[in-house]
Design a protein around this motif. Structure first.
Motif, PDB file in Angstrom:
ATOM      1  N   GLU A   9       0.832  -1.195   0.000  1.00  0.00           N
ATOM      2  CA  GLU A   9       0.000   0.000   0.000  1.00  0.00           C
ATOM      3  C   GLU A   9       0.867   1.246   0.000  1.00  0.00           C
ATOM      4  O   GLU A   9       1.914   1.287   0.638  1.00  0.00           O
ATOM      5  N   LYS A  10       0.401   2.252  -0.709  1.00  0.00           N
ATOM      6  CA  LYS A  10       1.137   3.512  -0.794  1.00  0.00           C
ATOM      7  C   LYS A  10       0.309   4.655  -0.209  1.00  0.00           C
ATOM      8  O   LYS A  10      -0.920   4.657  -0.275  1.00  0.00           O
ATOM      9  N   LEU A  11       1.007   5.621   0.329  1.00  0.00           N
ATOM     10  CA  LEU A  11       0.387   6.860   0.788  1.00  0.00           C
ATOM     11  C   LEU A  11       0.301   7.839  -0.376  1.00  0.00           C
ATOM     12  O   LEU A  11       0.979   7.642  -1.399  1.00  0.00           O
ATOM     13  N   PRO A  12      -0.507   8.893  -0.253  1.00  0.00           N
ATOM     14  CA  PRO A  12      -0.620   9.859  -1.361  1.00  0.00           C
ATOM     15  C   PRO A  12       0.712  10.469  -1.787  1.00  0.00           C
ATOM     16  O   PRO A  12       0.884  10.835  -2.951  1.00  0.00           O
ATOM     17  N   ASP A  13       1.660  10.568  -0.850  1.00  0.00           N
ATOM     18  CA  ASP A  13       2.965  11.143  -1.214  1.00  0.00           C
ATOM     19  C   ASP A  13       3.925  10.118  -1.813  1.00  0.00           C
ATOM     20  O   ASP A  13       5.087  10.428  -2.071  1.00  0.00           O
ATOM     21  N   GLY A  14       3.437   8.889  -2.021  1.00  0.00           N
ATOM     22  CA  GLY A  14       4.253   7.863  -2.660  1.00  0.00           C
ATOM     23  C   GLY A  14       5.017   6.970  -1.699  1.00  0.00           C
ATOM     24  O   GLY A  14       5.597   5.960  -2.112  1.00  0.00           O
ATOM     25  N   ARG A  45       2.895   2.675   2.903  1.00  0.00           N
ATOM     26  CA  ARG A  45       2.065   2.943   4.075  1.00  0.00           C
ATOM     27  C   ARG A  45       2.708   2.374   5.338  1.00  0.00           C
ATOM     28  O   ARG A  45       2.683   3.011   6.401  1.00  0.00           O
TER      29      ARG A  45
END
Length: 200
Positions: free
Chosen positions: A11-16, A19
């Motif tokens: 999983e990735k966060l919006p900033d790349g 997670r």
């Protein structure tokens, strides 16, 4: 690919960023970790004190603090001891409610969070002044338990949890940085989980 031929999805966060920060494992439990003994409850003379380099220093009684506007947000929580817990729902007073009242001066660059137990932890003002920082009163729709810093603790989700001071009773705004309780004892001064800033 894993042993069964299925691709592992991170999983990735919006900033790349990933997670789950490097070196962390995911848990649904909420381990209790404190150097100090859990207080019996809120001191009868508790005051939330905002001091230091602000235009409007102030103090609030518990009853006054409870009258402040509330907000709810969901954030992940990362402990320096390598566990992470996703999707914690916090309810409390958004930090910007405090900052708007206090109005930090231009030379206020750092903040020391104080607990009534004597615990302290430091951080740059820019780390405190963020969208997902609040002073929590509830966790997952329940009053914050004493073992987890209740009835009131700071929550700074983008830093390791020792920066989220339990049993909070004040914020001190400073020009120069000053290490807090764990920082003096070798924990990293900044504490970014994605850089594995665990210890000096």
């Amino acid at each position: 690919m894993n042993l069964f031929g299925r691709k592992t999805v991170t999983e990735k966060l919006p900033d790349g960023k990933d997670r789950l920060p490097s070196g962390q494992y995911l848990t649904k439990k909420w381990p209790v970790l404190s150097y100090e003994r859990t207080p019996a409850g809120l001191p009868p003379d508790w005051r939330f004190k905002v001091t230091g380099l602000v235009e409007e220093p102030f103090e609030l009684t518990w009853e006054e603090f409870l009258q402040l506007p509330r907000t709810t947000l969901t954030a992940d929580f990362h402990c320096v001891t390598t566990w992470s817990r996703y999707d914690n729902t916090w309810e409390g007073v958004h930090i910007r409610e405090i900052l708007q009242r206090a109005r930090p001066l231009a030379n206020a660059h750092y903040v020391m969070a104080h607990s009534w137990t004597g615990y302290t932890t430091n951080m740059p003002l820019e780390a405190l002044d963020d969208d997902d920082v609040l002073i929590a009163l509830k966790h997952d729709e329940k009053d914050l338990p004493g073992d987890h810093g209740g009835p009131v603790r700071l929550i700074v989700p983008k830093l390791y949890a020792y920066k989220s001071a339990k049993w909070l009773d004040g914020l001190e705004f400073m020009e120069q940085d000053r290490p807090g309780f764990w920082e003096i004892r070798g924990y990293h001064n900044h504490a970014d989980p994605w850089k594995e800033e665990r210890y000096w």
